[in-house]
Design an enzyme around this catalytic site. Structure first.
Site, mmCIF file in Angstrom:
data_model
loop_
_atom_site.group_PDB
_atom_site.id
_atom_site.type_symbol
_atom_site.label_atom_id
_atom_site.label_comp_id
_atom_site.label_asym_id
_atom_site.label_seq_id
_atom_site.Cartn_x
_atom_site.Cartn_y
_atom_site.Cartn_z
ATOM 1 N N HIS A 77 0.839 -1.199 0.000
ATOM 2 C CA HIS A 77 0.000 0.000 0.000
ATOM 3 C C HIS A 77 0.876 1.251 0.000
ATOM 4 O O HIS A 77 2.032 1.225 0.441
ATOM 5 C CB HIS A 77 -1.038 -0.019 1.127
ATOM 6 C CG HIS A 77 -0.525 0.061 2.533
ATOM 7 N ND1 HIS A 77 -0.202 1.241 3.139
ATOM 8 C CD2 HIS A 77 -0.308 -0.895 3.472
ATOM 9 C CE1 HIS A 77 0.169 1.015 4.393
ATOM 10 N NE2 HIS A 77 0.126 -0.281 4.626
ATOM 11 N N ASP A 79 -0.338 4.414 1.096
ATOM 12 C CA ASP A 79 -0.774 5.456 2.040
ATOM 13 C C ASP A 79 -0.196 5.219 3.432
ATOM 14 O O ASP A 79 0.258 4.118 3.755
ATOM 15 C CB ASP A 79 -2.305 5.522 2.113
ATOM 16 C CG ASP A 79 -2.957 4.208 2.530
ATOM 17 O OD1 ASP A 79 -2.459 3.139 2.131
ATOM 18 O OD2 ASP A 79 -3.960 4.247 3.271
ATOM 19 N N GLU A 139 -5.195 1.742 2.057
ATOM 20 C CA GLU A 139 -5.209 0.538 2.915
ATOM 21 C C GLU A 139 -5.564 0.898 4.338
ATOM 22 O O GLU A 139 -6.323 0.204 5.019
ATOM 23 C CB GLU A 139 -3.838 -0.153 2.872
ATOM 24 C CG GLU A 139 -3.795 -1.521 3.567
ATOM 25 C CD GLU A 139 -3.477 -1.473 5.058
ATOM 26 O OE1 GLU A 139 -3.683 -2.486 5.746
ATOM 27 O OE2 GLU A 139 -3.030 -0.422 5.563
ATOM 28 N N GLU A 164 3.936 -5.731 4.975
ATOM 29 C CA GLU A 164 3.546 -5.075 6.237
ATOM 30 C C GLU A 164 4.672 -5.418 7.218
ATOM 31 O O GLU A 164 5.313 -6.469 7.076
ATOM 32 C CB GLU A 164 2.215 -5.613 6.796
ATOM 33 C CG GLU A 164 0.960 -5.221 6.029
ATOM 34 C CD GLU A 164 0.592 -3.747 6.093
ATOM 35 O OE1 GLU A 164 1.237 -2.976 6.842
ATOM 36 O OE2 GLU A 164 -0.339 -3.359 5.365
ATOM 37 N N HIS A 350 2.402 3.738 13.230
ATOM 38 C CA HIS A 350 1.269 4.565 13.651
ATOM 39 C C HIS A 350 1.638 5.426 14.871
ATOM 40 O O HIS A 350 0.803 5.715 15.719
ATOM 41 C CB HIS A 350 0.023 3.706 13.971
ATOM 42 C CG HIS A 350 -0.492 2.939 12.781
ATOM 43 N ND1 HIS A 350 -1.777 2.463 12.702
ATOM 44 C CD2 HIS A 350 0.101 2.578 11.621
ATOM 45 C CE1 HIS A 350 -1.950 1.843 11.547
ATOM 46 N NE2 HIS A 350 -0.818 1.895 10.880
HETATM 47 ZN ZN LIG Z 1 0.411 -1.040 6.585
#
Ligand SMILES: [Zn+2]
Length: 375
Positions: A77, A79, A139, A164, A350
């Site tokens: 992904h 984003d 995503e 990931e 994150h």
């Molecule tokens: Zn991710």
């Protein structure tokens, strides 16, 4: 030659929070790929705010990018999640010891940099047949780009490797992710005269207790590759009522569940409907509305799959399951085997602590090169 670290620096400098168009990242990737003779196809859509979003399918030199049936596809992904304004280095990456820091360093521009470095460094005649590199949008806000790509029937790979951060452990199984909103409707009245109304909050409480009991039943259905090894249920938010002296007329809560692979993603939703049917009483003044918001099932690739074995052997790290959601839930519907792997650890993602260990980044780039090459 552009190194994997060089690519990662460039990619982090291109902000690609899901609310923005991902065009700059796609154009960067296309430039690298076109320079090496790859062909690309763009699948464009507008997101709910009208922003242009692009999914990119790319094929190595001498392979036809419009062929749908392929052997191996790498998915990544483009984003990232939003970053706080006080994270001044979010899009200004830097290296600290062996850590490369920045927004997306491990989730998941690190893996994207590995894909681009591999495409950049492999001689055209060495690529395996039926290879695709696929970059997706959105995503982080519910795998929306991947759903568009599946709906467009753009590609049907036998095997899929999704990037990931897994600390380079190959993840061959993951739980699904499901959400539903439950609204309980009652009837407002002065709380001194509760028999004139019907309390939506008392009714919601009975329903939630029953859902909690069902959770204990679900915990008996075990899948030992996970910890916890069963489908979990959470009621994460609840809102209801207007004042302390009013019998509440409405109460709304969100139920989330993470089904183990092999279990229907609808199982909990179906049970909620059954519980409601059991709780409903004629003339009670209570009504229920259930809205399914997400149903993604789990995925599992067998432990003896040649792809899983080859990656374990290369990295020297055993296969794992992943506790977080990914495009694997959707993509397992179109492929025989799906694995998730990448450098870095989701526990730093994150957040402003996000980094990727450079030695892992280099090892990931070598792994991708090995899988992309013949022999
Ligand atoms: Zn991710």
């Amino acid at each position: 030659m552009t190194t994997v670290v060089d690519h990662l620096f460039e990619l982090i400098r291109l902000p690609s929070v899901s609310s923005l168009s991902n065009r700059p990242v796609i154009e960067y990737a296309e430039k690298v790929l076109h320079d090496k003779g790859w062909s690309t196809r763009k699948f464009t859509y507008q997101d709910s705010s009208g922003e242009e979003k692009i999914n990119l399918v790319a094929a190595p030199p001498n392979q036809n990018v419009t062929d749908r049936d392929v052997d191996l596809a790498f998915f990544c992904h483009t984003d990232t999640v939003p970053f706080a304004v006080d994270w001044t280095n979010a899009i200004d990456p830097f290296v600290e010891g062996e850590k490369l820091r920045g927004c997306g360093a491990c989730d998941v521009k690190g893996f994207l940099a590995c894909l681009l470095a591999a495409a950049d460094q492999i001689e055209p005649e060495l690529f395996v047949g039926g290879l695709r590199l696929i970059l997706t949008a959105d995503e982080e806000i519910g795998c929306i780009g991947a759903s568009h790509l599946i709906a467009a029937e753009a590609v049907r790979p036998k095997r899929i490797m999704i990037g990931e951060p897994t600390s380079l452990h190959v993840a061959r199984a993951g739980k699904g992710y499901c959400l539903a909103k439950v609204t309980v409707l009652g009837k407002e009245a002065h709380s001194a005269h509760p028999n004139m109304g019907a309390s939506a909050i008392f009714a919601a409480a009975r329903l939630i207790s029953a859902i909690e009991e069902f959770g204990k039943e679900l915990a008996k259905e075990l899948h030992n590759f996970f910890d916890p090894g069963f489908t979990t249920i959470n009621v994460g938010t609840i809102h209801g009522g207007t004042a302390k002296n009013i019998v509440p007329g409405e109460c709304e809560f969100i139920v989330e569940w993470r089904p183990i692979p092999g279990q229907s993603a609808d199982k909990v939703l179906n049970r909620i409907h059954e519980i409601i049917d059991g709780l409903k009483l004629p003339d009670s003044g209570i009504d229920y509305r259930v809205t399914s918001l997400r149903t993604q099932s789990g995925f599992e690739t067998q432990e003896n799959s040649p792809l899983v074995r080859a990656i374990e052997e290369f990295t020297g790290r055993p296969a794992v399951s992943i506790p977080f959601g990914s495009e694997a839930s959707l993509l397992s519907a179109i492929a025989d085997e799906v694995v998730v792997i990448g450098p870095g650890d989701m526990r730093s993602a994150h957040s402003n602590r996000e980094f990727v260990p450079i030695p892992e980044l280099d090892l990931a780039a070598s792994l991708v090169k090995k899988l992309m090459c013949r022999g």
